[in-house]
Write a protein that holds these residues in place. Structure first.
Motif, PDB file in Angstrom:
ATOM      1  N   ASP A  28      -2.482   6.181  13.651  1.00  0.00           N
ATOM      2  CA  ASP A  28      -2.784   6.818  12.376  1.00  0.00           C
ATOM      3  C   ASP A  28      -2.275   5.952  11.228  1.00  0.00           C
ATOM      4  O   ASP A  28      -1.370   5.129  11.397  1.00  0.00           O
ATOM      5  CB  ASP A  28      -2.113   8.197  12.286  1.00  0.00           C
ATOM      6  CG  ASP A  28      -2.466   9.083  13.454  1.00  0.00           C
ATOM      7  OD1 ASP A  28      -3.581   9.621  13.463  1.00  0.00           O
ATOM      8  OD2 ASP A  28      -1.621   9.223  14.365  1.00  0.00           O
ATOM      9  N   ARG A  29      -2.857   6.190  10.073  1.00  0.00           N
ATOM     10  CA  ARG A  29      -2.360   5.570   8.852  1.00  0.00           C
ATOM     11  C   ARG A  29      -1.503   6.582   8.090  1.00  0.00           C
ATOM     12  O   ARG A  29      -1.927   7.708   7.843  1.00  0.00           O
ATOM     13  CB  ARG A  29      -3.515   5.110   7.958  1.00  0.00           C
ATOM     14  CG  ARG A  29      -4.255   3.896   8.480  1.00  0.00           C
ATOM     15  CD  ARG A  29      -5.286   3.415   7.470  1.00  0.00           C
ATOM     16  NE  ARG A  29      -6.012   2.246   7.956  1.00  0.00           N
ATOM     17  CZ  ARG A  29      -6.941   1.595   7.259  1.00  0.00           C
ATOM     18  NH1 ARG A  29      -7.249   2.017   6.033  1.00  0.00           N
ATOM     19  NH2 ARG A  29      -7.552   0.547   7.766  1.00  0.00           N
ATOM     20  N   LYS A  30      -0.324   6.146   7.737  1.00  0.00           N
ATOM     21  CA  LYS A  30       0.596   6.979   6.960  1.00  0.00           C
ATOM     22  C   LYS A  30       0.726   6.329   5.584  1.00  0.00           C
ATOM     23  O   LYS A  30       1.306   5.241   5.450  1.00  0.00           O
ATOM     24  CB  LYS A  30       1.953   7.045   7.663  1.00  0.00           C
ATOM     25  CG  LYS A  30       3.035   7.760   6.912  1.00  0.00           C
ATOM     26  CD  LYS A  30       4.328   7.672   7.713  1.00  0.00           C
ATOM     27  CE  LYS A  30       5.478   8.317   6.976  1.00  0.00           C
ATOM     28  NZ  LYS A  30       6.738   8.202   7.743  1.00  0.00           N
ATOM     29  N   HIS A  31       0.182   6.965   4.562  1.00  0.00           N
ATOM     30  CA  HIS A  31       0.084   6.353   3.245  1.00  0.00           C
ATOM     31  C   HIS A  31       1.310   6.640   2.387  1.00  0.00           C
ATOM     32  O   HIS A  31       1.736   7.791   2.257  1.00  0.00           O
ATOM     33  CB  HIS A  31      -1.156   6.862   2.499  1.00  0.00           C
ATOM     34  CG  HIS A  31      -2.442   6.455   3.137  1.00  0.00           C
ATOM     35  ND1 HIS A  31      -2.994   7.131   4.204  1.00  0.00           N
ATOM     36  CD2 HIS A  31      -3.292   5.426   2.864  1.00  0.00           C
ATOM     37  CE1 HIS A  31      -4.126   6.554   4.555  1.00  0.00           C
ATOM     38  NE2 HIS A  31      -4.331   5.511   3.751  1.00  0.00           N
ATOM     39  N   TYR A  32       1.893   5.610   1.836  1.00  0.00           N
ATOM     40  CA  TYR A  32       2.872   5.749   0.770  1.00  0.00           C
ATOM     41  C   TYR A  32       3.025   4.387   0.105  1.00  0.00           C
ATOM     42  O   TYR A  32       2.779   3.342   0.707  1.00  0.00           O
ATOM     43  CB  TYR A  32       4.230   6.267   1.279  1.00  0.00           C
ATOM     44  CG  TYR A  32       4.917   5.420   2.322  1.00  0.00           C
ATOM     45  CD1 TYR A  32       5.882   4.488   1.967  1.00  0.00           C
ATOM     46  CD2 TYR A  32       4.633   5.578   3.687  1.00  0.00           C
ATOM     47  CE1 TYR A  32       6.538   3.731   2.921  1.00  0.00           C
ATOM     48  CE2 TYR A  32       5.276   4.833   4.642  1.00  0.00           C
ATOM     49  CZ  TYR A  32       6.236   3.905   4.262  1.00  0.00           C
ATOM     50  OH  TYR A  32       6.874   3.156   5.209  1.00  0.00           O
ATOM     51  N   PHE A  33       3.425   4.417  -1.158  1.00  0.00           N
ATOM     52  CA  PHE A  33       3.519   3.172  -1.921  1.00  0.00           C
ATOM     53  C   PHE A  33       4.960   2.674  -1.907  1.00  0.00           C
ATOM     54  O   PHE A  33       5.899   3.409  -2.189  1.00  0.00           O
ATOM     55  CB  PHE A  33       3.080   3.379  -3.375  1.00  0.00           C
ATOM     56  CG  PHE A  33       3.353   2.170  -4.230  1.00  0.00           C
ATOM     57  CD1 PHE A  33       2.538   1.049  -4.153  1.00  0.00           C
ATOM     58  CD2 PHE A  33       4.455   2.136  -5.065  1.00  0.00           C
ATOM     59  CE1 PHE A  33       2.801  -0.073  -4.920  1.00  0.00           C
ATOM     60  CE2 PHE A  33       4.727   1.015  -5.843  1.00  0.00           C
ATOM     61  CZ  PHE A  33       3.901  -0.097  -5.762  1.00  0.00           C
ATOM     62  N   TYR A  34       5.099   1.404  -1.577  1.00  0.00           N
ATOM     63  CA  TYR A  34       6.373   0.733  -1.748  1.00  0.00           C
ATOM     64  C   TYR A  34       6.112  -0.761  -1.783  1.00  0.00           C
ATOM     65  O   TYR A  34       5.179  -1.254  -1.155  1.00  0.00           O
ATOM     66  CB  TYR A  34       7.366   1.092  -0.642  1.00  0.00           C
ATOM     67  CG  TYR A  34       8.796   0.892  -1.091  1.00  0.00           C
ATOM     68  CD1 TYR A  34       9.369   1.745  -2.029  1.00  0.00           C
ATOM     69  CD2 TYR A  34       9.570  -0.156  -0.611  1.00  0.00           C
ATOM     70  CE1 TYR A  34      10.662   1.563  -2.477  1.00  0.00           C
ATOM     71  CE2 TYR A  34      10.865  -0.349  -1.055  1.00  0.00           C
ATOM     72  CZ  TYR A  34      11.411   0.520  -1.989  1.00  0.00           C
ATOM     73  OH  TYR A  34      12.693   0.322  -2.432  1.00  0.00           O
ATOM     74  N   ALA A  35       6.959  -1.490  -2.501  1.00  0.00           N
ATOM     75  CA  ALA A  35       6.688  -2.908  -2.742  1.00  0.00           C
ATOM     76  C   ALA A  35       6.633  -3.735  -1.471  1.00  0.00           C
ATOM     77  O   ALA A  35       5.861  -4.696  -1.375  1.00  0.00           O
ATOM     78  CB  ALA A  35       7.749  -3.480  -3.689  1.00  0.00           C
ATOM     79  N   ASP A  36       7.450  -3.382  -0.456  1.00  0.00           N
ATOM     80  CA  ASP A  36       7.463  -4.185   0.772  1.00  0.00           C
ATOM     81  C   ASP A  36       6.484  -3.656   1.824  1.00  0.00           C
ATOM     82  O   ASP A  36       6.571  -4.017   2.995  1.00  0.00           O
ATOM     83  CB  ASP A  36       8.880  -4.294   1.348  1.00  0.00           C
ATOM     84  CG  ASP A  36       9.501  -2.938   1.657  1.00  0.00           C
ATOM     85  OD1 ASP A  36       8.752  -1.989   1.937  1.00  0.00           O
ATOM     86  OD2 ASP A  36      10.735  -2.838   1.624  1.00  0.00           O
ATOM     87  N   LEU A  37       5.557  -2.788   1.412  1.00  0.00           N
ATOM     88  CA  LEU A  37       4.491  -2.313   2.290  1.00  0.00           C
ATOM     89  C   LEU A  37       3.170  -2.698   1.635  1.00  0.00           C
ATOM     90  O   LEU A  37       2.536  -1.887   0.955  1.00  0.00           O
ATOM     91  CB  LEU A  37       4.595  -0.800   2.479  1.00  0.00           C
ATOM     92  CG  LEU A  37       3.752  -0.198   3.599  1.00  0.00           C
ATOM     93  CD1 LEU A  37       4.303  -0.575   4.963  1.00  0.00           C
ATOM     94  CD2 LEU A  37       3.712   1.318   3.466  1.00  0.00           C
ATOM     95  N   PRO A  38       2.715  -3.940   1.819  1.00  0.00           N
ATOM     96  CA  PRO A  38       1.580  -4.446   1.037  1.00  0.00           C
ATOM     97  C   PRO A  38       0.285  -3.685   1.254  1.00  0.00           C
ATOM     98  O   PRO A  38      -0.542  -3.608   0.345  1.00  0.00           O
ATOM     99  CB  PRO A  38       1.462  -5.907   1.503  1.00  0.00           C
ATOM    100  CG  PRO A  38       2.204  -5.985   2.790  1.00  0.00           C
ATOM    101  CD  PRO A  38       3.285  -4.972   2.714  1.00  0.00           C
TER     102      PRO A  38
END
Length: 557
Positions: free
Chosen positions: A137-147
């Motif tokens: 699955d894709r788990k979406h969240y924004f963070y700088a070290d998760l391009p």
């Protein structure tokens, strides 16, 4: 509801003796926000109350502590989970990043077979049910070290579920009582690691290193069957030993290969479960225990003083020895889980379901991996007890200290001394010196060969026990000398002239008539004093047993 079961844990803690109540569960919340580095994710543990059976102090109510763990182990693999980039600790920043790791458009994931085999092997070793079909699955969240803006994980159908981890807890004042405990494993899932954010406080900048991005992780989710820091640290150490024995993870916590998130809450027995906090990124078993015990006591103090527990993420400040807030979890984050469109279902087989025309290189056989399982730490401990007659708590210590079992076995190979004597010296003298100097086994100045030679001298009664300890101290402080050389230089050999020893005993008796009278009256201290006087006169070169024998014969004649 099942009958209460008393569980002994963490001597000296108010919440230590617990009663397992199987009738109450609740789901935990979801973390929000971001953090500096390391694994981020949603807590998926259910909580189960553990009720203290100790009597509260006057005017106090007793408390129940509930602890659950999420453990992230880096898989031992030459390449990452979905790309061919090399996995190497302490490589130059951003030197091990493929197009896929950087999430460039048009790149696709290719599943690493080694990582899947490691997950299956770990699941089997932890008594899990291996799902023949698992999903990504894709788990979406924004963070700088998760391009990519999402993490590939296994939310809906993980590779392994419903396992158990057995561990042994040493309790009592001298840690001489071993209690066997078990913590349930909810699931084991494969997922990507994130990159690493490096914060430069002087420049107020954050730098991103993507070397770790995409490295394969095993997330092991434990059910909240733990109730204190000591239990949690012991369970994590046991898992660490299992992973290392399997070769599925080096599990070096100092290098970030094993990281733990602890979920902690307290409540009064019979009342609803309390608000939990999550302590993130604990990379030491010692810090894990300290963080959990501190957080339990912090929550109890807060509630007893009329305060409230905030549902928040905290970190452990090892310098101050306390947990500090990172962010609250009041706003529930939507990770927008969706099936990973670029990865088909992961299908595994056993011998019964394996297609006849299947290519062994293209399929994974669960039964074949089961046959390759090595000896696990629990079996090793049982063998040590049976083979060498050691106490169970001694076998626990030998395995828990990194490199100590190998050191012990090497000494055993080279000495004629009895195993019990070797065990005593390794665990009491050798390990004591290591802890006093804060050294690891690999850093010890005393080699297994040197200790074996020393024990051989002691075994053939060439030196006394006191002299042997003196030689060991010399070995620790002076490199390049053998025990035999030290014994010769220091003139520590046992006195072999029995006639001279008998004369010395007679002289001692004549010079201390009052002590002799006390000895004849049956005072055991008088006997020990006379033995000590004779040994002092021989510079500790006489065997206390022989001295006692001569003294008793002289007095009876």
């Amino acid at each position: 509801m099942a009958a209460p079961v008393l569980r002994w844990c963490c001597p000296g803690r108010r919440w230590a003796v617990a009663c397992l109540n199987h009738g109450s569960y609740h789901r935990r919340g979801t973390p929000t926000g971001s953090r500096s580095s390391g694994k981020r994710g949603q807590s998926s543990l259910a909580q189960q109350p553990l009720v203290t059976a100790q009597k509260p102090r006057k005017g106090e109510q007793d408390w129940a502590a509930v602890v659950g763990l999420e453990i992230h182990a880096q898989i031992s693999s030459n390449s990452k989970l979905f790309s061919g980039s090399q996995v190497l600790f302490a490589a130059p920043p951003n030197s091990l990043v493929s197009f896929f790791d950087a999430s460039l458009p048009g790149t696709l994931p290719v599943l690493n077979r080694r990582c899947v085999e490691a997950a299956v092997m770990t699941g089997l070793a932890l008594n899990c049910h291996i799902n023949k079909k698992s999903l990504f699955d894709r788990k979406h969240y924004f963070y700088a070290d998760l391009p990519a803006g999402y993490q590939i994980t296994q939310q809906r159908l993980p590779i392994a579920v419903n396992g158990s981890l057995a561990y042994s807890l040493c309790v009592g004042k001298k840690q001489t009582q071993v209690i066997n405990k078990t913590v349930r494993i909810k699931q084991i899932q494969l997922e990507q690691d994130s990159g690493k954010s490096l914060h430069d406080d002087l420049r107020s900048e954050t730098l991103v290193d993507l070397n770790r991005a995409g490295v394969g992780l095993l997330e092991v989710v434990l059910e909240p069957d733990l109730s204190c820091g000591e239990e949690a640290a012991t369970a994590v150490r046991e898992l660490q030993l299992i992973l290392q024995a399997l070769g599925t993870s080096q599990a070096n916590m100092a290098e970030g290969q094993l990281r733990v998130d602890a979920n902690i809450s307290v409540h009064h027995p019979g009342e609803p479960l309390g608000v939990r906090t999550e302590v993130k990124n604990l990379n030491s078993a010692r810090f894990l225990a300290r963080a959990i015990d501190y957080e339990i006591q912090r929550q109890i103090n807060e509630l007893e003083n009329g305060g409230e527990i905030v549902n928040e993420t905290r970190s452990f400040d090892y310098k101050l020895g306390c947990t500090v807030p990172m962010r609250d979890k009041e706003g529930k984050q939507d990770y927008r889980f969706i099936p990973e469109p670029n990865l088909p279902p992961l299908l595994l087989y056993d011998s019964a379901s394996l297609p006849a025309d299947a290519d062994p290189q293209q399929v994974i056989n669960i039964d074949q991996i089961r046959e390759q399982l090595p000896e696990l730490p629990s079996v090793t401990r049982e063998k040590l007890v049976q083979r060498y007659g050691m106490l169970p708590e001694h076998s626990v210590t030998l395995l828990n200290e990194v490199g100590l079992l190998e050191f012990f076995q090497n000494v055993i190979k080279e000495t004629r001394a009895e195993p019990k004597k070797v065990t005593s010296w390794v665990l009491n003298i050798f390990l004591g010196f290591l802890k006093q100097q804060n050294l690891t086994v690999s850093e010890s100045p005393v080699t297994p060969s040197a200790l074996a030679e020393l024990l051989n001298l002691l075994d053939r009664k060439a030196i006394s026990s006191a002299a042997a300890k003196q030689v060991f101290e010399e070995l620790w402080q002076t490199e390049g000398k053998s025990p035999t050389q030290i014994v010769t230089e220091k003139r520590l050999e046992l006195l072999q002239d029995r006639a001279a020893l008998e004369q010395l005993c007679r002289t001692t008796l004549e010079e201390h008539p009052q002590v002799v009278m006390d000895m004849k009256k049956g005072n055991p201290r008088a006997v020990n004093k006379l033995i000590g006087l004779v040994r002092k006169a021989t510079l500790s070169r006489a065997d206390p047993t022989v001295i006692k024998e001569i003294l008793e014969r002289e007095l009876s004649s």
